[in-house]
Motif scaffolding. Structure first.
Motif, PDB file in Angstrom:
ATOM      1  N   ARG A  78     112.997 -51.480  44.253  1.00 52.66           N
ATOM      2  CA  ARG A  78     113.316 -50.862  45.542  1.00 52.66           C
ATOM      3  C   ARG A  78     114.390 -49.799  45.392  1.00 52.66           C
ATOM      4  O   ARG A  78     114.395 -48.809  46.127  1.00 52.66           O
ATOM      5  CB  ARG A  78     113.731 -51.942  46.535  1.00 52.66           C
TER       6      ARG A  78
ATOM      7  N   PRO B  77     120.036 -44.105  47.307  1.00 55.85           N
ATOM      8  CA  PRO B  77     119.683 -45.482  47.687  1.00 55.85           C
ATOM      9  C   PRO B  77     120.842 -46.184  48.395  1.00 55.85           C
ATOM     10  O   PRO B  77     121.928 -46.350  47.824  1.00 55.85           O
ATOM     11  CB  PRO B  77     119.388 -46.158  46.338  1.00 55.85           C
TER      12      PRO B  77
ATOM     13  N   TRP C 192     106.264 -40.950  49.257  1.00 54.74           N
ATOM     14  CA  TRP C 192     106.053 -42.086  50.167  1.00 54.74           C
ATOM     15  C   TRP C 192     104.805 -41.940  51.023  1.00 54.74           C
ATOM     16  O   TRP C 192     104.263 -42.943  51.506  1.00 54.74           O
ATOM     17  CB  TRP C 192     107.247 -42.237  51.108  1.00 54.74           C
TER      18      TRP C 192
ATOM     19  N   PHE D 227     113.714 -45.666  46.498  1.00 58.19           N
ATOM     20  CA  PHE D 227     114.523 -44.726  47.273  1.00 58.19           C
ATOM     21  C   PHE D 227     115.094 -43.609  46.398  1.00 58.19           C
ATOM     22  O   PHE D 227     115.139 -42.448  46.816  1.00 58.19           O
ATOM     23  CB  PHE D 227     115.656 -45.469  47.975  1.00 58.19           C
TER      24      PHE D 227
ATOM     25  N   TYR E 115     108.177 -45.828  55.916  1.00 56.31           N
ATOM     26  CA  TYR E 115     108.343 -44.828  54.869  1.00 56.31           C
ATOM     27  C   TYR E 115     107.058 -44.051  54.613  1.00 56.31           C
ATOM     28  O   TYR E 115     107.110 -42.842  54.344  1.00 56.31           O
ATOM     29  CB  TYR E 115     108.829 -45.523  53.594  1.00 56.31           C
TER      30      TYR E 115
END
Length: 289
Positions: free
Chosen positions: A271, A3, A134, A275, A125
């Protein structure tokens, strides 16, 4: 995937900013200095988010080239959508601030562009087949749900905020449920990655290189399984549950003052997980999947 703080800041702040701008353009009727500050907050969130995205580029000075690939690139479409949204809403913001009486049609145009921009960010994504978690319609819808919830909270709209938070909670749960089995459903293995699957069970004898690389740093990151439920609960609790209770129970304007910071913290947590849990198929070459 590893991330990157810049991408987390970009997706969270720009989504909330564009969501808030869409509501300012269509729902609220602020005027004078109050309008100036509300529009300032919306523009600041969107602009800071977009600026943060440039720091993740290998050559930030070449960011302008993203605008040239709009026919095939969701990154380019997102960039164009962001610029067009900010330009389209500028006359509306000036009209509210200076009492110019601009027709509401301009606001709806800019709001539509804001929604398209948030969806395009999600599609950045969702289009990536190499990350099965994703590659699903829940990703752009989740981004839109965060934009709607964040915008409603900033706007102080009690009932819309409560409804948007409920939808967001449902979308987070659905995205996690679908994503957890996505890599297995994609059928990608070391055998399919190397084309040697017909020779039997494969294993990695030696990695392709021993030194660090972009692939190892960016694409291969593993979250401890025991941490995932805790992080998900934290993200859901901060971004949905506590803001919902704040908007439901606190009187008048105090709800948003409590709900917005909590929601932001939860959005950052979600978030980061978004990731960190993204299993890129390139990890198969290193025996990481």
């Amino acid at each position: 995937m590893n991330p990157a703080p810049s991408v987390i800041i970009f997706t969270v702040l720009s989504g909330m900013g564009f969501g808030y701008l869409a509501l300012l353009a269509t729902v609220h009727d602020y005027s004078g200095i109050a309008a100036f500050w509300h529009w300032f907050v919306g523009y600041a969130l969107a602009s800071i988010g977009l600026a943060a995205s440039a720091f993740h580029l290998g050559n930030p000075q070449r960011a302008w080239r993203a605008f040239t690939q709009w026919r095939s690139s969701w990154l380019s479409r997102e960039a164009w959508g962001a610029v067009l949204t900010l330009l389209a809403l500028a006359p509306v913001a000036l009209s509210d601030w200076l009492h110019l009486g601009l027709p509401g049609t301009f606001g709806w145009l800019g709001a539509g562009l804001a929604v398209v921009t948030i969806a395009a960010t999600g599609m950045l994504y969702a289009q990536i087949r190499a990350v099965p978690r994703w590659h699903h319609w829940t990703v752009p819808v989740l981004f839109l749900a965060f934009g709607a919830a964040g915008g409603c909270l900033l706007a102080g709209l009690r009932m819309p905020s409560l409804l948007a938070l409920l939808v967001l909670g449902g979308m987070m749960a659905l995205h996690w449920r679908v994503g957890d089995g996505a890599f297995a459903r994609a059928g990608s293995t070391l055998g399919t990655a190397t084309g040697l699957g017909g020779r039997g069970q494969l294993s990695v004898f030696e990695p392709a290189h021993t030194a660090g690389s972009y692939l190892l740093h960016e694409m291969i990151f593993v979250v401890g399984r025991r941490h995932v439920p805790k992080l998900r609960a934290l993200a859901l609790f901060l971004s949905v549950v506590l803001p919902f209770l704040a908007m439901l129970l606190l009187p008048g304007r105090y709800g948003p003052y409590v709900a917005v910071p909590l929601h932001l913290l939860g959005a950052f947590a979600q978030r980061w997980l978004f990731f960190a849990q993204a299993e890129h198929v390139v990890g198969l070459y290193y025996g990481k999947r």
